[in-house]
Design an enzyme around this catalytic site. Structure first.
Site, PDB file in Angstrom:
ATOM      1  N   LYS A  83    -100.956  60.014  64.426  1.00 59.49           N
ATOM      2  CA  LYS A  83    -102.077  59.870  65.358  1.00 59.49           C
ATOM      3  C   LYS A  83    -103.321  59.597  64.524  1.00 59.49           C
ATOM      4  O   LYS A  83    -103.626  60.346  63.575  1.00 59.49           O
ATOM      5  CB  LYS A  83    -102.227  61.180  66.137  1.00 59.49           C
TER       6      LYS A  83
HETATM    7  C1  E4P Z   1    -104.234  63.988  73.480  1.00 55.68           C
HETATM    8  O1  E4P Z   1    -103.383  63.638  72.706  1.00 55.68           O
HETATM    9  C2  E4P Z   1    -105.139  65.118  73.270  1.00 55.68           C
HETATM   10  O2  E4P Z   1    -104.438  66.042  72.455  1.00 55.68           O
HETATM   11  C3  E4P Z   1    -105.502  65.874  74.522  1.00 55.68           C
HETATM   12  O3  E4P Z   1    -104.919  65.297  75.667  1.00 55.68           O
HETATM   13  C4  E4P Z   1    -106.949  66.185  74.635  1.00 55.68           C
HETATM   14  O4  E4P Z   1    -107.168  66.889  75.828  1.00 55.68           O
HETATM   15  P1  E4P Z   1    -108.476  67.758  76.108  1.00 55.68           P
HETATM   16  O5  E4P Z   1    -109.577  66.845  76.529  1.00 55.68           O
HETATM   17  O6  E4P Z   1    -108.050  68.684  77.198  1.00 55.68           O
HETATM   18  O7  E4P Z   1    -108.782  68.489  74.822  1.00 55.68           O
END
Ligand code: E4P
Length: 229
Positions: A83
């Site tokens: 990522k």
């Molecule tokens: C995506 O890969 C992120 O880890 C996640 O969905 C972020 O979500 P949040 O806005 O609830 O922190």
């Protein structure tokens, strides 16, 4: 539509994977911090539980160190997806990793223009954050609709739209209606998807009526088997 779970909590992942509905996992530095565990150990254990893509995020901000971290993370297991943030260095890393056939999830996407860049960099997944846009008074799902429509115009864009920052079942339904390929769900949201009071009430009524008959499907099957012998 694929379901990923958005957590680094192994107990939750094991429990949800048992449903047979989990296709992958996403983590981020905040979720790893919340787990209180060593990142490499957690990612290795998640990859043992879920055979699908498991996103592990680099924490460097420059190309060289992102590549070095990606080497470490991708050596953990074949299903590790690297990522990277949607920055110039992140997209350069994305392109270099894709040339080595390593899966890449480009994260922190908040505009259609950014999503076009990620597709050009060959991302396996683009992660637009719908909840964080909603939090700003915008409609996050509008962005999903735009990205799905844009990607559909080009045969050479192979990037899957992975809807992130999901806050509830409505986001899942709207993502499905927009044609998103993947949703990454916090564990509580995946559990909420099953819920409807009419299901609970209906089942209770069926079971009550059934109990009153005194019948048992398995006993009847056994009786038939014995009678045939
Ligand atoms: C995506 O890969 C992120 O880890 C996640 O969905 C972020 O979500 P949040 O806005 O609830 O922190």
């Amino acid at each position: 539509m694929k379901f990923f779970v958005d957590t680094a909590d192994l107990a939750e992942i094991r429990d949800l994977a048992d449903s047979g509905l989990v296709d992958g996992v996403t983590t981020n530095p905040s979720l790893i911090a919340k787990s209180g565990r060593n990142m490499l150990d957690v990612i290795a254990e998640i990859c043992d539980v879920v055979p699908g893509p498991v996103s592990a995020e680099v924490t460097a901000t420059d190309f060289e160190t992102m590549m070095a971290e990606a080497d470490v993370l991708s050596a953990i297991a074949k299903n590790v997806t690297i990522k990277v943030p949607l920055t110039p260095a992140g997209l350069k890393t994305c392109k270099a990793l894709r040339e080595r056939d390593i899966m890449v999830n480009v994260t922190l996407c908040f505009s259609a223009a950014q999503a076009v860049l990620a597709a050009k960099a060959g991302a396996s997944f683009i992660s637009p954050f719908v909840g964080r846009l909603d939090d700003m008074g915008l409609r996050g799902i509008d962005l999903i609709e735009d990205i799905v429509e844009i990607y559909a115009q080009y045969d050479n864009f192979e990037t899957e739209v992975l809807v992130a920052s999901i806050r509830g079942p409505a986001h899942v339904v709207e993502s499905a209606m927009a044609g998103a390929h993947v949703v990454t769900l916090p564990p509580n949201v995946l559990r909420q998807l099953y819920k409807h009071p009419l299901t609970d009430n209906g089942l209770a009524a069926f079971l009550k009526d059934w109990e009153a008959t005194g019948q048992s499907i398995l006993e009847q099957a056994n009786d038939r088997k014995n009678a045939a012998e």
